[in-house]
Design a protein around this motif. Structure first.
Motif: not given
Length: 118
Positions: A7, A10, A48, A52, A60-63, A68, A72, A111
């Protein structure tokens, strides 16, 4: 802290995107940065949140680039442009194209790089 690193990355990239845009148009970068950042910042947070929610029931893989990163990116772009339009800031077609491209490079690029390095 590591949990919030994606986050943070980003947010920093959205701020850099806005600063570059202001600089390229010979506008005061620091003086007006908040005016330029807030629509995209809110769009980023919306993206985001949607990412989620879509990941509910899974890890949840933010990368992750897909879905994802794409969610985003889309949230940042659509939310940012919508809020710019509502607040009487410019949303010319050429700006939307440039913003879509640069935000994709920034938000999806890191990413993709992480995936390539893994």
């Amino acid at each position: 802290m590591r949990r919030f690193a994606p986050l943070f990355v980003d947010v920093v990239l959205v701020i850099i995107f806005c600063a570059i845009g202001r600089r390229s148009h010979d506008e005061a970068v620091l003086a007006g940065l908040l005016k330029t950042v807030w629509p995209f910042g809110i769009g980023l947070l919306v993206g985001w949140a949607i990412a989620a929610v879509l990941a509910r029931g899974t890890r949840f893989d933010a990368t992750a680039l897909w879905p994802t990163g794409v969610v985003i990116w889309a949230g940042t772009l659509v939310g940012g442009m919508t809020l710019r339009a509502v607040s009487d800031q410019g949303v010319a077609v050429s700006f939307v194209i440039v913003a879509a491209t640069v935000l994709a490079l920034f938000l999806l690029g890191w990413r993709g790089a992480i995936r390539a390095l893994r």
